[in-house]
Write a protein that holds these residues in place. Structure first.
Motif, PDB file in Angstrom:
ATOM      1  N   GLU A  62       0.997  -1.268  -0.106  1.00 18.76           N
ATOM      2  CA  GLU A  62      -0.032  -0.055  -0.084  1.00 18.76           C
ATOM      3  C   GLU A  62       0.854   1.051   0.034  1.00 18.76           C
ATOM      4  O   GLU A  62       0.600   2.089  -0.738  1.00 18.76           O
ATOM      5  N   ARG A  63       1.936   1.241   0.801  1.00 19.87           N
ATOM      6  CA  ARG A  63       3.039   2.467   0.753  1.00 19.87           C
ATOM      7  C   ARG A  63       3.487   2.695  -0.431  1.00 19.87           C
ATOM      8  O   ARG A  63       3.597   3.837  -1.124  1.00 19.87           O
ATOM      9  N   GLN A  64       3.991   1.571  -1.128  1.00 22.10           N
ATOM     10  CA  GLN A  64       4.614   1.847  -2.521  1.00 22.10           C
ATOM     11  C   GLN A  64       3.459   2.413  -3.528  1.00 22.10           C
ATOM     12  O   GLN A  64       3.889   3.063  -4.181  1.00 22.10           O
ATOM     13  N   ARG A  65       2.220   1.875  -3.419  1.00 22.69           N
ATOM     14  CA  ARG A  65       1.406   2.260  -4.424  1.00 22.69           C
ATOM     15  C   ARG A  65       1.052   3.725  -4.233  1.00 22.69           C
ATOM     16  O   ARG A  65       0.994   4.420  -5.125  1.00 22.69           O
ATOM     17  N   THR A  66       1.126   4.148  -2.823  1.00 17.83           N
ATOM     18  CA  THR A  66       0.933   5.741  -2.310  1.00 17.83           C
ATOM     19  C   THR A  66       1.880   6.323  -2.914  1.00 17.83           C
ATOM     20  O   THR A  66       1.699   7.553  -3.521  1.00 17.83           O
ATOM     21  N   GLU A  67       3.109   5.862  -2.814  1.00 17.72           N
ATOM     22  CA  GLU A  67       4.401   6.588  -3.241  1.00 17.72           C
ATOM     23  C   GLU A  67       4.491   6.913  -4.757  1.00 17.72           C
ATOM     24  O   GLU A  67       4.729   7.970  -5.339  1.00 17.72           O
ATOM     25  N   THR A  68       3.854   5.955  -5.352  1.00 18.84           N
ATOM     26  CA  THR A  68       3.836   5.997  -6.887  1.00 18.84           C
ATOM     27  C   THR A  68       2.758   6.919  -7.452  1.00 18.84           C
ATOM     28  O   THR A  68       3.298   7.534  -8.370  1.00 18.84           O
ATOM     29  N   VAL A  69       1.737   7.126  -6.984  1.00 16.63           N
ATOM     30  CA  VAL A  69       0.665   7.990  -7.240  1.00 16.63           C
ATOM     31  C   VAL A  69       1.292   9.425  -6.734  1.00 16.63           C
ATOM     32  O   VAL A  69       1.329  10.355  -7.692  1.00 16.63           O
ATOM     33  N   ARG A  70       1.906   9.710  -5.721  1.00 13.84           N
ATOM     34  CA  ARG A  70       2.599  10.871  -5.206  1.00 13.84           C
ATOM     35  C   ARG A  70       3.720  11.206  -5.974  1.00 13.84           C
ATOM     36  O   ARG A  70       3.913  12.517  -6.573  1.00 13.84           O
ATOM     37  N   ILE A  71       4.507  10.335  -6.604  1.00 13.91           N
ATOM     38  CA  ILE A  71       5.438  10.483  -7.561  1.00 13.91           C
ATOM     39  C   ILE A  71       5.070  11.112  -8.818  1.00 13.91           C
ATOM     40  O   ILE A  71       5.566  11.823  -9.382  1.00 13.91           O
ATOM     41  N   ASP A  72       3.896  10.469  -9.267  1.00 15.83           N
ATOM     42  CA  ASP A  72       3.323  10.541 -10.696  1.00 15.83           C
ATOM     43  C   ASP A  72       2.897  12.005 -10.598  1.00 15.83           C
ATOM     44  O   ASP A  72       2.887  12.812 -11.494  1.00 15.83           O
TER      45      ASP A  72
END
Length: 108
Positions: A62-72
């Motif tokens: 979940e944390r990695q998915r959140t970070e990916t969205v934030r980075i995008d």
């Protein structure tokens, strides 16, 4: 009955030894059962840990998915700002060239 050569063990002594052995085996069984219960808990913890590690390795936490969205989102904003900076730089360049030409005609 007289003992023959060697050691004589009476039935009472044999019975006492067998009873002591039964108690010892009972204690060992209890300890083994306790160990097996703890081993089940450890195995379930290890399985849970393996599942979470695999999710991290594949980027599915979940944390990695959140970070990916934030980075995008950040990359989109940065790209927009870069476009505006380059457009402003180009506009300033064109204005300076135009001002240079205008100054040639205004200053005799």
């Amino acid at each position: 009955m007289t003992p023959a050569e060697g050691v004589y063990i009476s039935p009472a002594q044999t019975y006492a030894e067998v009873q002591q052995l039964v108690r010892g085996v009972g204690q060992l069984e209890a300890k083994i059962d306790k160990f097996l219960d703890e081993a089940k808990d450890i195995r379930s913890d290890i399985n849970d840990h393996e599942i979470r590690l695999r999710a991290l390795e594949h980027g599915q936490s979940e944390r990695q998915r959140t970070e990916t969205v934030r980075i995008d989102t950040a990359e989109t904003r940065i790209t927009t700002v870069e476009r505006k900076v380059w457009a402003a730089t180009g506009a300033v360049g064109v204005l300076c060239m135009g001002a240079g030409y205008l100054m040639q005609y205004l200053i005799p």
